[in-house]
Design an enzyme around this catalytic site. Structure first.
Site, mmCIF file in Angstrom:
data_model
loop_
_atom_site.group_PDB
_atom_site.id
_atom_site.type_symbol
_atom_site.label_atom_id
_atom_site.label_comp_id
_atom_site.label_asym_id
_atom_site.label_seq_id
_atom_site.Cartn_x
_atom_site.Cartn_y
_atom_site.Cartn_z
ATOM 1 C CB VAL A 79 -8.971 -6.459 -0.601
ATOM 2 C CG1 VAL A 79 -9.130 -5.228 -1.721
ATOM 3 C CG2 VAL A 79 -7.016 -5.827 -0.583
ATOM 4 C CG ASP A 125 -1.898 0.799 1.304
ATOM 5 O OD1 ASP A 125 -1.809 1.467 0.187
ATOM 6 O OD2 ASP A 125 -2.635 1.083 1.958
ATOM 7 N NE ARG A 131 -4.712 -12.744 9.969
ATOM 8 C CZ ARG A 131 -3.764 -11.436 9.507
ATOM 9 N NH1 ARG A 131 -3.625 -11.351 8.051
ATOM 10 N NH2 ARG A 131 -4.100 -10.886 10.939
#
Ligand code: IMP
Ligand code: MG
Length: 190
Positions: free
Chosen positions: A163, A113, A175
Site C-alpha cells: 500500500v 509487515d 507519500r
C-alpha cells in the site's frame, strides 16, 4: 507533469493506483484513539518519540499534535525496500544523534509487515539504556507468518498487500496521498 483528457487533468502518477484501503477519516479516527491511549500511558512524563523515517513522517506529525505531553522528537532513517515491494530482510538503520539513556522512548512507524525493521530498532534503542521502550504503528498487515515483534500501540489491521499514501511510499513516491491505497488497480502487486 499532467496529462489532459477532455476537461479533466489527472496526474499521470495517480492513474495506476488501486482502491482505497484506509480512508483519511479512518486514519484520523485511529490517530485520535492512539493519542488518547498514549496520553494516558505517559501522563506527567516526558515522552521521547523516535520517528522512523521516512514513512512515519506524516503519521508522527498528526500524532504528536494530539499529545498533551512534553514531547521530544527524534528521527531515525531506515530502509529495506528500495524500489521493490518486498523487504530484503536486512533493514539499513541510520545513526541516532541523541543519547536516549534514561528516556521514555516510543518508536513510531507507519506499517508493520515482517517486523524486522521494528525488531532491529528496539534492539538499537535498548542498547542505549533508555528508561523504557514502547512501539506505536499505524498499520499492520495481517500475514500468514506472524511479525517478529508485538506492537504496544496498534492502529489498524489491513490485508497483506503493498500500500501507498499517508507517508507510505513506492520508490519514494505517493507519500503525499491523503488516503492509504493499494499500489495497483487490482491489488496484484504485493
Ligand atoms: P518490515 O520490516 O517488514 O516490518 O517492514 C516495515 C517497513 O517497511 C515500514 O517501515 C515501511 O516503511 C515499509 N513497508 C512495509 N510494507 C509496506 C507497504 O505496503 N508500503 C510501503 N512501505 C511498506
Ligand atoms: Mg518505514
Amino acid at each position: 507533469m499532467t496529462k489532459s483528457s477532455g476537461s479533466s487533468r489527472v496526474p499521470d502518477c495517480f492513474q495506476a493506483l488501486g482502491a482505497v484501503v484506509v480512508s483519511r477519516q479512518q486514519i484520523a479516527d485511529s490517530v485520535a484513539q492512539l493519542a488518547d491511549k498514549l496520553a494516558r500511558q505517559y501522563r506527567g512524563k516526558e515522552l521521547t518519540i523516535l520517528a522512523v523515517m521516512t514513512g512515519a513522517m506524516i503519521f508522527v506529525a498528526d500524532l504528536i499534535r494530539r499529545l498533551p505531553l512534553r514531547v521530544r522528537l527524534n528521527v531515525i532513517s531506515v530502509g529495506s525496500y528500495g524500489d521493490s515491494t518486498a523487504s530484503n530482510g536486512k533493514p539499513y538503520i541510520g545513526p541516532l544523534c541523541d543519547d536516549l539513556a534514561g528516556q521514555d522512548v516510543l518508536i513510531v512507524d507507519d506499517i508493520l509487515d515482517s517486523g524486522l525493521t521494528l525488531k532491529a530498532l528496539i534492539e538499537k534503542v535498548q542498547s542505549m539504556n533508555p528508561g523504557s521502550v514502547r512501539t506505536c504503528v499505524l498499520l499492520r498487515k495481517v500475514r500468514v507468518q506472524p511479525a517478529a515483534v508485538e506492537v504496544d500501540y496498534m492502529g489498524l489491521d489491513i490485508e497483506d498487500k503493498f500500500v501507498v499514501g499517508y507517508g507510505l511510499d513506492y520508490d519514494n513516491c505517493y507519500r503525499n496521498l491523503p488516503d492509504v491505497r493499494k499500489l495497483h488497480p487490482d491489488g496484484a502487486i504485493g
